[in-house]
Design an enzyme around this catalytic site. Structure first.
Site, PDB file in Angstrom:
ATOM      1  N   LYS A  66     -15.293   1.505  -2.980  1.00  0.00           N
ATOM      2  CA  LYS A  66     -15.084   1.622  -1.529  1.00  0.00           C
ATOM      3  C   LYS A  66     -16.048   2.600  -0.845  1.00  0.00           C
ATOM      4  O   LYS A  66     -16.393   2.422   0.321  1.00  0.00           O
ATOM      5  CB  LYS A  66     -13.637   2.050  -1.233  1.00  0.00           C
ATOM      6  CG  LYS A  66     -12.623   0.943  -1.465  1.00  0.00           C
ATOM      7  CD  LYS A  66     -11.233   1.390  -1.032  1.00  0.00           C
ATOM      8  CE  LYS A  66     -10.216   0.293  -1.275  1.00  0.00           C
ATOM      9  NZ  LYS A  66      -8.880   0.634  -0.771  1.00  0.00           N
ATOM     10  N   ASP A 102      -7.514  -0.505   5.701  1.00  0.00           N
ATOM     11  CA  ASP A 102      -6.369   0.099   4.987  1.00  0.00           C
ATOM     12  C   ASP A 102      -5.520   0.959   5.933  1.00  0.00           C
ATOM     13  O   ASP A 102      -4.290   0.812   5.979  1.00  0.00           O
ATOM     14  CB  ASP A 102      -6.870   0.971   3.829  1.00  0.00           C
ATOM     15  CG  ASP A 102      -7.271   0.150   2.608  1.00  0.00           C
ATOM     16  OD1 ASP A 102      -6.726  -0.939   2.415  1.00  0.00           O
ATOM     17  OD2 ASP A 102      -8.145   0.623   1.847  1.00  0.00           O
ATOM     18  N   ALA A 130      -6.423   6.403  -0.481  1.00  0.00           N
ATOM     19  CA  ALA A 130      -5.503   5.742   0.446  1.00  0.00           C
ATOM     20  C   ALA A 130      -4.986   6.744   1.484  1.00  0.00           C
ATOM     21  O   ALA A 130      -4.884   6.439   2.681  1.00  0.00           O
ATOM     22  CB  ALA A 130      -4.344   5.116  -0.326  1.00  0.00           C
TER      23      ALA A 130
HETATM   24  P1  NAP Z   1      -6.526   8.110  -5.752  1.00  0.00           P
HETATM   25  O1  NAP Z   1      -7.647   8.206  -4.781  1.00  0.00           O
HETATM   26  O2  NAP Z   1      -6.838   8.148  -7.216  1.00  0.00           O
HETATM   27  O3  NAP Z   1      -5.474   9.282  -5.407  1.00  0.00           O
HETATM   28  C1  NAP Z   1      -4.384   9.539  -6.265  1.00  0.00           C
HETATM   29  C2  NAP Z   1      -3.435  10.551  -5.646  1.00  0.00           C
HETATM   30  O4  NAP Z   1      -2.293  10.653  -6.523  1.00  0.00           O
HETATM   31  C3  NAP Z   1      -3.999  11.961  -5.521  1.00  0.00           C
HETATM   32  O5  NAP Z   1      -3.396  12.605  -4.428  1.00  0.00           O
HETATM   33  C4  NAP Z   1      -3.545  12.613  -6.845  1.00  0.00           C
HETATM   34  O6  NAP Z   1      -3.430  14.012  -6.783  1.00  0.00           O
HETATM   35  C5  NAP Z   1      -2.166  12.012  -6.978  1.00  0.00           C
HETATM   36  N1  NAP Z   1      -1.669  11.995  -8.363  1.00  0.00           N
HETATM   37  C6  NAP Z   1      -2.026  11.119  -9.346  1.00  0.00           C
HETATM   38  N2  NAP Z   1      -1.357  11.412 -10.481  1.00  0.00           N
HETATM   39  C7  NAP Z   1      -0.576  12.485 -10.202  1.00  0.00           C
HETATM   40  C8  NAP Z   1       0.374  13.243 -10.960  1.00  0.00           C
HETATM   41  N3  NAP Z   1       0.633  12.963 -12.236  1.00  0.00           N
HETATM   42  N4  NAP Z   1       1.017  14.269 -10.346  1.00  0.00           N
HETATM   43  C9  NAP Z   1       0.771  14.563  -9.047  1.00  0.00           C
HETATM   44  N5  NAP Z   1      -0.111  13.875  -8.272  1.00  0.00           N
HETATM   45  C10 NAP Z   1      -0.767  12.849  -8.845  1.00  0.00           C
HETATM   46  O7  NAP Z   1      -5.701   6.756  -5.549  1.00  0.00           O
HETATM   47  P2  NAP Z   1      -5.551   5.875  -4.201  1.00  0.00           P
HETATM   48  O8  NAP Z   1      -6.618   4.846  -4.175  1.00  0.00           O
HETATM   49  O9  NAP Z   1      -5.355   6.779  -3.036  1.00  0.00           O
HETATM   50  O10 NAP Z   1      -4.181   5.076  -4.504  1.00  0.00           O
HETATM   51  C11 NAP Z   1      -2.951   5.770  -4.615  1.00  0.00           C
HETATM   52  C12 NAP Z   1      -1.782   4.783  -4.706  1.00  0.00           C
HETATM   53  O11 NAP Z   1      -1.735   3.988  -3.515  1.00  0.00           O
HETATM   54  C13 NAP Z   1      -1.868   3.778  -5.862  1.00  0.00           C
HETATM   55  O12 NAP Z   1      -0.571   3.651  -6.389  1.00  0.00           O
HETATM   56  C14 NAP Z   1      -2.300   2.491  -5.199  1.00  0.00           C
HETATM   57  O13 NAP Z   1      -1.825   1.343  -5.885  1.00  0.00           O
HETATM   58  C15 NAP Z   1      -1.619   2.613  -3.837  1.00  0.00           C
HETATM   59  N6  NAP Z   1      -2.303   1.838  -2.771  1.00  0.00           N
HETATM   60  C16 NAP Z   1      -1.571   0.920  -2.062  1.00  0.00           C
HETATM   61  C17 NAP Z   1      -2.190   0.203  -1.057  1.00  0.00           C
HETATM   62  C18 NAP Z   1      -1.407  -0.820  -0.290  1.00  0.00           C
HETATM   63  O14 NAP Z   1      -2.041  -1.687   0.358  1.00  0.00           O
HETATM   64  N7  NAP Z   1      -0.098  -0.761  -0.262  1.00  0.00           N
HETATM   65  C19 NAP Z   1      -3.547   0.416  -0.753  1.00  0.00           C
HETATM   66  C20 NAP Z   1      -4.267   1.381  -1.484  1.00  0.00           C
HETATM   67  C21 NAP Z   1      -3.622   2.097  -2.497  1.00  0.00           C
HETATM   68  P3  NAP Z   1      -4.698  14.971  -7.117  1.00  0.00           P
HETATM   69  O15 NAP Z   1      -5.537  14.969  -5.870  1.00  0.00           O
HETATM   70  O16 NAP Z   1      -4.101  16.271  -7.436  1.00  0.00           O
HETATM   71  O17 NAP Z   1      -5.418  14.335  -8.285  1.00  0.00           O
END
Ligand code: NAP
Length: 281
Positions: A66, A102, A130
């Site tokens: 992205k 998004d 996200a």
């Molecule tokens: P990302 O950029 O990898 O961000 C992950 C986030 O989760 C960060 O804030 C990270 O914290 C936190 N995290 C991960 N593991 C953790 C743990 N064990 N304990 C505490 N915090 C934790 O991922 P993303 O692309 O934003 O996606 C995040 C979620 O949104 C996913 O589940 C994805 O499937 C969902 N999503 C849904 C849509 C939709 O259309 N509904 C669209 C996009 C994404 P740190 O910063 O501390 O690492």
């Protein structure tokens, strides 16, 4: 001639976008196909050049491309540029222009449930990709405040510092957010905590949640995360991530075809597919 549309990512096997968009092309009698392509980071430039050469209609972009795709495009719209991420590309007369649907998709999904974000006090949980799209989009709605809680607080603070739209915000730990949860009208959960297969986890304790607040988890597999079950049991209104997914797709489809599609049809299609996913797990 049949038009090609696509989604690129790595991995891409579980994407529900092909089924969702192909159904819409057929429903609106548009002669087009939408295909998934697994593209490695080192092949991204070749993939974009190839798409341009064959005159692709447009494509979606997902993890991990992205941000990396931005310098490969001819133009990027203002919101996507400020977020620093593109999830939708449109071929506009041979020029590839990037957008981010998004954040706006999240907002449209939210508006289907509540009047919007204006004058609300909001807690955003998470500071990943996200969260960034959602934070920037919500900030433009001029809510009373948007605080960001994240495991890595410095990342939450960076998000606040990067946002070009002025909004009152504080970065905090997940524990601090749990303690002051009673202040928030809207809680938006954007971390991957609670996602299948680790469905027993939730990012923070909800003991202090405000009754009748709105809790939105952008995860849609499972459809009801542990956080949403807990919030619902404590009297909050809850919403899962299906709406964000469907509306980001609807906004992309509109950019490609000029038609804002039937979101109920899209939702049913996605739910049917997710039913299949649950059975497989
Ligand atoms: P990302 O950029 O990898 O961000 C992950 C986030 O989760 C960060 O804030 C990270 O914290 C936190 N995290 C991960 N593991 C953790 C743990 N064990 N304990 C505490 N915090 C934790 O991922 P993303 O692309 O934003 O996606 C995040 C979620 O949104 C996913 O589940 C994805 O499937 C969902 N999503 C849904 C849509 C939709 O259309 N509904 C669209 C996009 C994404 P740190 O910063 O501390 O690492």
């Amino acid at each position: 001639m049949k038009k090609l549309y696509a989604v690129i990512g790595n991995p891409i096997g579980h994407s529900m976008s092909p089924i969702m968009h192909n159904d819409l092309f057929s429903f609106y009698q548009i002669d087009a196909s939408y295909l998934p392509f697994q593209i490695k980071s080192e092949d991204l430039k070749d993939a974009v050049d190839g798409f341009k050469a064959i005159g692709i209609g447009g494509f979606n972009v997902t993890v991990p491309h992205k941000t990396a795709i931005i310098p490969l495009l001819d133009e990027v719209d203002e919101l996507a540029a400020s977020i620093g991420a593109v999830n939708t590309v449109v071929n506009e007369n041979g020029r590839l222009k990037g957008y981010n649907t998004d954040g706006p998709g999240f907002l449209k999904g939210l508006q289907a449930f509540m009047s919007g974000a204006a004058s609300k006090k909001i807690l955003l949980i998470g500071a990943g990709g996200a969260a960034r799209a959602i934070y920037f989009t919500l900030a433009m709605e001029k809510p009373e405040a948007i605080d960001i809680a994240n495991r890595t607080v410095a990342k939450a603070q960076r998000l606040i510092d990067d946002c070009p739209y002025s909004v009152k915000s504080e970065a905090c730990t997940l524990e601090e957010a749990g303690r002051k949860l009673g202040e928030y009208d809207l809680v938006v959960q954007t971390t991957s905590i609670g996602m299948a297969p680790k469905i027993a986890d939730q990012p923070l304790d909800l003991s202090n949640i405000k009754k009748h607040s709105h809790v939105c988890d952008i995860i849609y597999n499972p459809l009801e995360t542990k956080l949403l079950q807990d919030a619902s049991n404590r009297g909050a209104n809850v919403q899962n991530g299906i709406d964000m997914f469907v509306y980001q797709g609807a906004l992309a489809f509109e950019k490609w075809t000029g038609i804002f599609p039937d979101v109920e049809r899209m939702r049913e299609n996605v739910l049917k597919q997710l039913g299949g996913l649950h059975v497989n797990r």
